[in-house]
Design a protein around this motif. Structure first.
Motif, PDB file in Angstrom:
ATOM      1  N   UNK A  85       0.730  -1.137   0.140  1.00 56.10           N
ATOM      2  CA  UNK A  85      -0.018  -0.143   0.086  1.00 56.10           C
ATOM      3  C   UNK A  85       0.958   1.126   0.072  1.00 56.10           C
ATOM      4  N   UNK A  86       1.936   1.173   0.735  1.00 55.78           N
ATOM      5  CA  UNK A  86       2.839   2.375   0.653  1.00 55.78           C
ATOM      6  C   UNK A  86       3.550   2.541  -0.873  1.00 55.78           C
ATOM      7  N   UNK A  87       3.894   1.307  -1.429  1.00 54.32           N
ATOM      8  CA  UNK A  87       4.256   1.492  -2.746  1.00 54.32           C
ATOM      9  C   UNK A  87       3.426   1.609  -3.648  1.00 54.32           C
ATOM     10  N   UNK A  88       1.920   1.397  -3.320  1.00 55.55           N
ATOM     11  CA  UNK A  88       1.099   2.170  -4.326  1.00 55.55           C
ATOM     12  C   UNK A  88       0.845   3.645  -4.380  1.00 55.55           C
ATOM     13  N   UNK A  89       0.982   4.209  -3.153  1.00 52.11           N
ATOM     14  CA  UNK A  89       1.208   5.612  -3.148  1.00 52.11           C
ATOM     15  C   UNK A  89       2.354   6.273  -3.868  1.00 52.11           C
ATOM     16  N   UNK A  90       3.511   5.674  -3.793  1.00 51.09           N
ATOM     17  CA  UNK A  90       4.591   6.126  -4.740  1.00 51.09           C
ATOM     18  C   UNK A  90       4.509   5.977  -6.124  1.00 51.09           C
ATOM     19  N   UNK A  91       3.700   4.807  -6.779  1.00 57.39           N
ATOM     20  CA  UNK A  91       3.166   4.452  -7.891  1.00 57.39           C
ATOM     21  C   UNK A  91       2.278   5.740  -8.471  1.00 57.39           C
ATOM     22  N   UNK A  92       1.310   6.147  -7.390  1.00 57.54           N
ATOM     23  CA  UNK A  92       0.091   6.867  -7.585  1.00 57.54           C
ATOM     24  C   UNK A  92       0.757   8.326  -8.071  1.00 57.54           C
ATOM     25  N   UNK A  93       1.728   8.866  -7.155  1.00 56.43           N
ATOM     26  CA  UNK A  93       2.464   9.903  -7.323  1.00 56.43           C
ATOM     27  C   UNK A  93       3.323  10.018  -8.703  1.00 56.43           C
ATOM     28  N   UNK A  94       3.780   9.069  -8.910  1.00 57.16           N
ATOM     29  CA  UNK A  94       4.630   8.858 -10.220  1.00 57.16           C
ATOM     30  C   UNK A  94       3.693   9.025 -11.546  1.00 57.16           C
ATOM     31  N   UNK A  95       2.511   8.292 -11.459  1.00 58.24           N
ATOM     32  CA  UNK A  95       1.697   8.500 -12.548  1.00 58.24           C
ATOM     33  C   UNK A  95       1.050   9.716 -12.669  1.00 58.24           C
ATOM     34  N   UNK A  96       0.900  10.794 -11.537  1.00 56.96           N
ATOM     35  CA  UNK A  96       0.428  11.904 -11.782  1.00 56.96           C
ATOM     36  C   UNK A  96       1.474  12.745 -12.456  1.00 56.96           C
ATOM     37  N   UNK A  97       2.774  12.540 -11.976  1.00 57.90           N
ATOM     38  CA  UNK A  97       3.848  13.429 -12.708  1.00 57.90           C
ATOM     39  C   UNK A  97       3.886  13.120 -14.136  1.00 57.90           C
TER      40      UNK A  97
END
Length: 259
Positions: A164-176
């Motif tokens: 779930x922590x990794x998913x947050x990093x994944x999400x922020x990277x997708x946003x960028x």
């Protein structure tokens, strides 16, 4: 760019057979989206579709069900293709499918670790990879990934917390990466929500669900536990045209602040 009002938006919701996923699928359908539901069991998927299409409303609901293991990249790609064939290319994705078994670190098997990361982290990657080309082509898209307050740490579920922590990093990277193409990406981090997962937690502790729920309520500032619809309301906003200036954020749906 925003979708024109007369065009029905198309969404994919994973883990939509029950609980939060089913609530999100129903809410998005109620908002006027065509919704493709993906889950492991075809019959359970069909139940969600039936709930959507039988709900009535001003406009006929459009939904399709596909059974797929989100940890299987080939199955996910095929499921998205089938949904696209049913009612057009999807430009909304809600990655909800997830599991969270409990085990101490020394007792956790490699198989459990791989299973939890496969569903909770690989699954969103496979789904986003399959859906994003449609969003980029349209110049518009919304991605919502279901994280958890466990992302800040969860004793006994290092696999779940890590995913779930990794998913947050994944999400922020997708946003960028996808922002310039008109695509937003956000994460929802639910707290205690009435679900099969919280029911399983109560059983592991030898408590009735009522007692487990009552204990949780004592530590939640708003004085109650969450319901699947609480998460669905938040997802509804994040995938809406009006949320176009919200991206790369983690929204805690937890009844209070989360450290």
């Amino acid at each position: 760019m925003t979708p024109t009002t007369h065009v029905r938006r198309k969404a994919v919701v994973t883990g939509a057979a029950r609980g939060i996923g089913a609530a999100v699928a129903r809410r998005l359908a109620g908002d006027g989206l065509a919704v493709g539901v993906i889950d492991l069991d075809e019959a359970d998927c069909a139940e969600t579709v039936e709930a959507i299409t039988s709900a009535g409303g001003a406009a006929p609901a459009v939904a399709a069900d596909v059974a797929a293991d989100v940890a299987d990249e080939v199955a996910v790609a095929a499921a998205v293709a089938r949904i696209g064939a049913a009612f057009g290319p999807p430009t909304v994705l809600v990655n909800n499918a997830g599991v969270g078994p409990r085990a101490d670190l020394v007792d956790m098997t490699t198989r459990q670790w791989d299973t939890v990361l496969g569903i909770n982290l690989n699954g969103p990657f496979f789904a986003a990879r399959a859906v994003c080309p449609h969003m980029v082509t349209a110049g518009w898209g919304r991605i919502v990934n279901m994280s958890s307050i466990s992302a800040v740490g969860d004793a006994g579920r290092v696999d779940h917390a890590g995913a779930k922590a990794g998913l947050i990093g994944f999400t922020k990277s997708l946003a960028l990466q996808l922002g310039p193409q008109g695509v937003t990406a956000n994460a929802i981090a639910p707290g205690f929500v009435v679900s099969d997962m919280t029911g399983a937690s109560a059983r592991r502790l030898g408590l009735s669900f009522e007692e487990f729920r009552h204990r949780a309520e004592q530590s939640i500032p708003v004085g109650r536990v969450g319901l699947p619809d609480d998460v669905a309301h938040t997802a509804s906003f994040l995938v809406s045209p009006g949320a176009g200036f919200v991206s790369g954020r983690v929204v805690h749906v937890a009844g209070g602040p989360v450290d």
